[in-house]
Design a protein around this motif. Structure first.
Motif, PDB file in Angstrom:
ATOM      1  N   ALA A 182       0.691 -49.444  -3.471  1.00  0.00           N
ATOM      2  CA  ALA A 182      -0.499 -49.320  -2.626  1.00  0.00           C
ATOM      3  C   ALA A 182      -1.347 -50.596  -2.658  1.00  0.00           C
ATOM      4  O   ALA A 182      -1.933 -50.982  -1.648  1.00  0.00           O
ATOM      5  CB  ALA A 182      -1.316 -48.121  -3.081  1.00  0.00           C
ATOM      6  N   ARG A 183      -1.393 -51.235  -3.844  1.00  0.00           N
ATOM      7  CA  ARG A 183      -2.230 -52.433  -3.978  1.00  0.00           C
ATOM      8  C   ARG A 183      -1.787 -53.516  -2.980  1.00  0.00           C
ATOM      9  O   ARG A 183      -2.582 -54.123  -2.290  1.00  0.00           O
ATOM     10  CB  ARG A 183      -2.083 -52.936  -5.421  1.00  0.00           C
ATOM     11  CG  ARG A 183      -3.038 -54.002  -5.855  1.00  0.00           C
ATOM     12  CD  ARG A 183      -2.970 -54.236  -7.372  1.00  0.00           C
ATOM     13  NE  ARG A 183      -1.688 -53.903  -7.977  1.00  0.00           N
ATOM     14  CZ  ARG A 183      -0.642 -54.735  -8.059  1.00  0.00           C
ATOM     15  NH1 ARG A 183      -0.724 -55.944  -7.566  1.00  0.00           N
ATOM     16  NH2 ARG A 183       0.481 -54.347  -8.641  1.00  0.00           N
ATOM     17  N   ARG A 184      -0.464 -53.721  -2.922  1.00  0.00           N
ATOM     18  CA  ARG A 184       0.071 -54.735  -1.991  1.00  0.00           C
ATOM     19  C   ARG A 184      -0.127 -54.315  -0.532  1.00  0.00           C
ATOM     20  O   ARG A 184      -0.398 -55.140   0.328  1.00  0.00           O
ATOM     21  CB  ARG A 184       1.566 -54.914  -2.254  1.00  0.00           C
ATOM     22  CG  ARG A 184       1.847 -55.820  -3.411  1.00  0.00           C
ATOM     23  CD  ARG A 184       3.097 -56.581  -3.134  1.00  0.00           C
ATOM     24  NE  ARG A 184       3.069 -57.839  -3.845  1.00  0.00           N
ATOM     25  CZ  ARG A 184       3.943 -58.807  -3.648  1.00  0.00           C
ATOM     26  NH1 ARG A 184       4.894 -58.668  -2.741  1.00  0.00           N
ATOM     27  NH2 ARG A 184       3.866 -59.917  -4.318  1.00  0.00           N
ATOM     28  N   LEU A 185       0.045 -53.030  -0.298  1.00  0.00           N
ATOM     29  CA  LEU A 185      -0.133 -52.529   1.069  1.00  0.00           C
ATOM     30  C   LEU A 185      -1.598 -52.702   1.494  1.00  0.00           C
ATOM     31  O   LEU A 185      -1.880 -53.084   2.639  1.00  0.00           O
ATOM     32  CB  LEU A 185       0.304 -51.061   1.149  1.00  0.00           C
ATOM     33  CG  LEU A 185       0.110 -50.355   2.487  1.00  0.00           C
ATOM     34  CD1 LEU A 185       0.763 -51.119   3.639  1.00  0.00           C
ATOM     35  CD2 LEU A 185       0.678 -48.927   2.424  1.00  0.00           C
ATOM     36  N   ALA A 186      -2.519 -52.470   0.561  1.00  0.00           N
ATOM     37  CA  ALA A 186      -3.949 -52.623   0.879  1.00  0.00           C
ATOM     38  C   ALA A 186      -4.239 -54.080   1.265  1.00  0.00           C
ATOM     39  O   ALA A 186      -4.992 -54.345   2.212  1.00  0.00           O
ATOM     40  CB  ALA A 186      -4.799 -52.207  -0.318  1.00  0.00           C
ATOM     41  N   ARG A 187      -3.604 -55.008   0.545  1.00  0.00           N
ATOM     42  CA  ARG A 187      -3.798 -56.426   0.866  1.00  0.00           C
ATOM     43  C   ARG A 187      -3.253 -56.738   2.275  1.00  0.00           C
ATOM     44  O   ARG A 187      -3.872 -57.437   3.066  1.00  0.00           O
ATOM     45  CB  ARG A 187      -3.086 -57.289  -0.174  1.00  0.00           C
ATOM     46  CG  ARG A 187      -3.878 -58.537  -0.528  1.00  0.00           C
ATOM     47  CD  ARG A 187      -3.174 -59.392  -1.566  1.00  0.00           C
ATOM     48  NE  ARG A 187      -2.812 -58.657  -2.757  1.00  0.00           N
ATOM     49  CZ  ARG A 187      -1.716 -58.916  -3.491  1.00  0.00           C
ATOM     50  NH1 ARG A 187      -0.889 -59.869  -3.136  1.00  0.00           N
ATOM     51  NH2 ARG A 187      -1.455 -58.219  -4.571  1.00  0.00           N
ATOM     52  N   ALA A 188      -2.084 -56.181   2.571  1.00  0.00           N
ATOM     53  CA  ALA A 188      -1.491 -56.406   3.902  1.00  0.00           C
ATOM     54  C   ALA A 188      -2.392 -55.842   4.999  1.00  0.00           C
ATOM     55  O   ALA A 188      -2.538 -56.428   6.070  1.00  0.00           O
ATOM     56  CB  ALA A 188      -0.104 -55.774   3.956  1.00  0.00           C
ATOM     57  N   ARG A 189      -3.022 -54.721   4.693  1.00  0.00           N
ATOM     58  CA  ARG A 189      -3.928 -54.116   5.686  1.00  0.00           C
ATOM     59  C   ARG A 189      -5.153 -54.995   5.942  1.00  0.00           C
ATOM     60  O   ARG A 189      -5.637 -55.068   7.068  1.00  0.00           O
ATOM     61  CB  ARG A 189      -4.380 -52.741   5.181  1.00  0.00           C
ATOM     62  CG  ARG A 189      -3.549 -51.624   5.724  1.00  0.00           C
ATOM     63  CD  ARG A 189      -4.206 -50.339   5.349  1.00  0.00           C
ATOM     64  NE  ARG A 189      -3.855 -49.278   6.257  1.00  0.00           N
ATOM     65  CZ  ARG A 189      -4.110 -48.011   6.001  1.00  0.00           C
ATOM     66  NH1 ARG A 189      -4.696 -47.664   4.875  1.00  0.00           N
ATOM     67  NH2 ARG A 189      -3.774 -47.091   6.865  1.00  0.00           N
ATOM     68  N   GLU A 190      -5.619 -55.628   4.877  1.00  0.00           N
ATOM     69  CA  GLU A 190      -6.760 -56.542   5.044  1.00  0.00           C
ATOM     70  C   GLU A 190      -6.375 -57.715   5.941  1.00  0.00           C
ATOM     71  O   GLU A 190      -7.142 -58.173   6.775  1.00  0.00           O
ATOM     72  CB  GLU A 190      -7.188 -57.092   3.681  1.00  0.00           C
ATOM     73  CG  GLU A 190      -8.133 -56.178   2.924  1.00  0.00           C
ATOM     74  CD  GLU A 190      -8.265 -56.591   1.465  1.00  0.00           C
ATOM     75  OE1 GLU A 190      -8.490 -55.693   0.650  1.00  0.00           O
ATOM     76  OE2 GLU A 190      -8.115 -57.800   1.160  1.00  0.00           O
ATOM     77  N   CYS A 203       9.392 -44.195  -0.152  1.00  0.00           N
ATOM     78  CA  CYS A 203       8.291 -44.936  -0.776  1.00  0.00           C
ATOM     79  C   CYS A 203       7.509 -43.994  -1.692  1.00  0.00           C
ATOM     80  O   CYS A 203       7.499 -42.770  -1.498  1.00  0.00           O
ATOM     81  CB  CYS A 203       7.319 -45.467   0.291  1.00  0.00           C
ATOM     82  SG  CYS A 203       8.021 -46.712   1.378  1.00  0.00           S
ATOM     83  N   GLY A 204       6.792 -44.586  -2.665  1.00  0.00           N
ATOM     84  CA  GLY A 204       6.001 -43.789  -3.601  1.00  0.00           C
ATOM     85  C   GLY A 204       4.841 -43.063  -2.926  1.00  0.00           C
ATOM     86  O   GLY A 204       4.401 -43.440  -1.831  1.00  0.00           O
ATOM     87  N   ALA A 205       4.308 -42.048  -3.615  1.00  0.00           N
ATOM     88  CA  ALA A 205       3.225 -41.220  -3.061  1.00  0.00           C
ATOM     89  C   ALA A 205       1.979 -42.053  -2.733  1.00  0.00           C
ATOM     90  O   ALA A 205       1.271 -41.753  -1.767  1.00  0.00           O
ATOM     91  CB  ALA A 205       2.873 -40.118  -4.049  1.00  0.00           C
ATOM     92  N   MET A 210      -1.214 -43.727   2.301  1.00  0.00           N
ATOM     93  CA  MET A 210      -1.889 -44.690   3.185  1.00  0.00           C
ATOM     94  C   MET A 210      -1.217 -44.801   4.558  1.00  0.00           C
ATOM     95  O   MET A 210      -1.656 -45.582   5.407  1.00  0.00           O
ATOM     96  CB  MET A 210      -1.877 -46.085   2.532  1.00  0.00           C
ATOM     97  CG  MET A 210      -2.700 -46.145   1.260  1.00  0.00           C
ATOM     98  SD  MET A 210      -2.431 -47.702   0.400  1.00  0.00           S
ATOM     99  CE  MET A 210      -3.265 -48.845   1.486  1.00  0.00           C
ATOM    100  N   ALA A 211      -0.123 -44.064   4.760  1.00  0.00           N
ATOM    101  CA  ALA A 211       0.665 -44.242   5.990  1.00  0.00           C
ATOM    102  C   ALA A 211       0.091 -43.457   7.165  1.00  0.00           C
ATOM    103  O   ALA A 211      -0.406 -42.340   6.997  1.00  0.00           O
ATOM    104  CB  ALA A 211       2.104 -43.821   5.732  1.00  0.00           C
ATOM    105  N   ASP A 212       0.171 -44.060   8.357  1.00  0.00           N
ATOM    106  CA  ASP A 212      -0.195 -43.338   9.579  1.00  0.00           C
ATOM    107  C   ASP A 212       0.974 -42.507  10.069  1.00  0.00           C
ATOM    108  O   ASP A 212       0.812 -41.564  10.827  1.00  0.00           O
ATOM    109  CB  ASP A 212      -0.589 -44.350  10.673  1.00  0.00           C
ATOM    110  CG  ASP A 212      -1.792 -45.167  10.261  1.00  0.00           C
ATOM    111  OD1 ASP A 212      -2.886 -44.579  10.208  1.00  0.00           O
ATOM    112  OD2 ASP A 212      -1.633 -46.358   9.943  1.00  0.00           O
TER     113      ASP A 212
END
Ligand code: 13P
Ligand code: SF4
Length: 309
Positions: A182-190, A203-205, A210-212
Motif C-alpha cells: 500500500a505504501r508504494r501504491l500511495a506514492r504512485a497515487r500522489e 494482491c495483498g488486502a 485502495m483499489a477502485d
C-alpha cells in the motif's frame, strides 16, 4: 541472430502444418501475443482450449495452464515453449498435503484455484479462477465448510466478498502480486492523482483496500476500456499493456515496480520466447503428458467449475 519477423513466419507456417492453435496468456511478451489465435485470462483460455478442433495446442503461459488445456483435450497434443515456466502458487501446495488435510477434515469442500498442479486438481472438489472465485464459493451450500487453496490473498478476498465464516485459506502467495504494498501504491497515487487503481485479487488486502476495481487480468482490461477515466494504475503483471494499448488507445497506464527486481513482470511467464515457441511447434516438445488417473481425476472438478453459470 535470426530476425524476429523470420521466426514469426516460421511459427505461422508450422502452425498451419501442425493444425495447431496458439493460446497466449495476457502476461506473454507482445511478439507472442501478436501471433496468438486467442489471448485471455485463465478462465477464457480454459474455455478456448475446449472449443478448438485442431490437433496441436501450443500454450504460451505457464505449465499449470497447459496442463488444464491437456486435461480438457486428452486426445490432443499440448506443447509449451518452456517446461520450466512454473508458478509460485503451484509450488505452495502438493497433492500429499491436500490428501493429509482431507484425512483430518473429510467434510471440507476443497476449492482449488486453477494455479495448482494437475495432481492437486485431482484431489479437489471444484476449481476456480480469479474471475469466478466468488461465484464458485457462493455455489457451495452455506453450511458446508470450505478449504480454499493455495492463494492466501485471493482466498481472503473471496472470504470477505462471500461473508463466509466456515472457510479456511491456504497460505500460498504469488511472487509478483504479493510483493506490492500500500505504501508504494500511495506514492504512485500522489504522482498520478487522476488515475484510478485496478488490482488483481492476488494482491495483498492493503492494496485491494485502495483499489477502485478488483478482477482477473481480462476483467481489468475490460474495466479500463469501458471506464470514462483516462489514467490508471495497474496492479498486475505488465504484459496486460499489450491489450490495454490496443483496446484503449490514448489512455495512460502506470505499473508499480516491485522492490525485489524493480519490474512488474512474472519471471515464469517471461521464460517463453518466440524461438522456444517455434522449436516446440517444430519438435512437438516439451509436451504435457499426464497419467490417465490424473487426467480423469482433474477433469471432474474443472467441469464442475465450467458448469457454474
Ligand atoms: P488470470 O486468471 O487473472 O489471468 O490470472 C492468472 C495468474 O496467474 C495471475 O497471476
Ligand atoms: Fe504464478 Fe504469480 Fe506468475 Fe501468475 S504472476 S503465473 S500467480 S507467479
Amino acid at each position: 541472430m535470426i530476425a524476429t519477423a523470420t521466426i514469426a513466419e516460421e511459427i505461422l507456417e508450422l502452425k498451419k502444418r501442425r493444425r495447431a492453435i496458439l493460446l497466449a496468456h495476457h502476461y506473454q511478451e507482445t511478439e507472442i501475443q501478436e501471433l496468438a489465435d486467442a489471448i485471455g485470462d485463465s478462465l477464457e483460455l480454459a474455455r478456448k482450449a475446449r472449443e478448438f478442433d485442431g490437433e496441436v495446442i501450443a500454450f504460451c503461459g505457464v505449465w499449470f495452464m497447459a496442463e488444464t488445456a491437456k486435461i480438457l483435450n486428452p486426445e490432443r497434443t499440448v506443447v509449451v515453449p518452456d517446461a520450466e515456466a512454473g508458478c509460485s502458487l503451484v509450488e505452495a501446495c502438493s497433492a500429499a498435503q491436500v490428501r493429509a488435510w482431507k484425512r483430518r477434515r473429510p467434510d471440507d469442500v476443497v476449492v482449488s484455484y486453477i494455479n495448482t498442479s494437475a495432481e492437486v486438481k485431482a484431489e479437489s472438489d471444484i476449481i476456480c479462477t480469479s474471475r469466478n472465485a466468488v461465484k464458485i464459493v457462493n455455489s457451495i451450500p452455506a453450511e458446508k465448510p470450505v478449504l480454499f487453496l493455495p492463494d492466501l490473498n485471493l482466498g481472503n478476498y473471496v472470504k470477505k466478498e462471500t461473508g463466509r465464516e466456515n472457510m479456511r485459506v491456504w497460505q500460498g502467495a504469488c511472487i509478483v502480486h504479493a510483493t506490492w504494498h500500500a505504501r508504494r501504491l500511495a506514492r504512485a497515487r500522489e504522482q498520478h492523482p487522476e488515475a484510478l487503481v485496478a488490482a488483481h485479487p492476488e494482491c495483498g488486502a492493503d492494496v485491494l483496500a485502495m483499489a477502485d476495481f478488483i478482477g482477473s487480468t481480462s476483467a481489468i482490461i475490460e474495466w479500463c476500456v469501458s471506464s470514462p477515466a483516462r489514467e490508471f494504475i495497474i496492479m498486475t503483471e505488465s504484459g496486460v499493456t499489450h491489450s490495454l494499448h490496443r483496446l484503449a488507445p490514448g489512455k495512460k497506464f502506470f505499473f508499480l515496480p516491485n522492490e525485489a527486481c524493480n519490474c512488474s513482470e512474472c519471471p515464469y511467464m517471461k521464460r517463453n520466447t518466440l524461438e522456444k515457441l517455434r522449436d516446440c511447434l517444430r519438435d512437438l516438445k516439451p509436451q504435457v503428458e499426464l497419467p490417465e488417473r490424473i487426467l480423469r481425476g482433474a477433469l471432474a472438478p474443472i467441469e464442475r467449475m465450467l458448469a457454474v453459470k
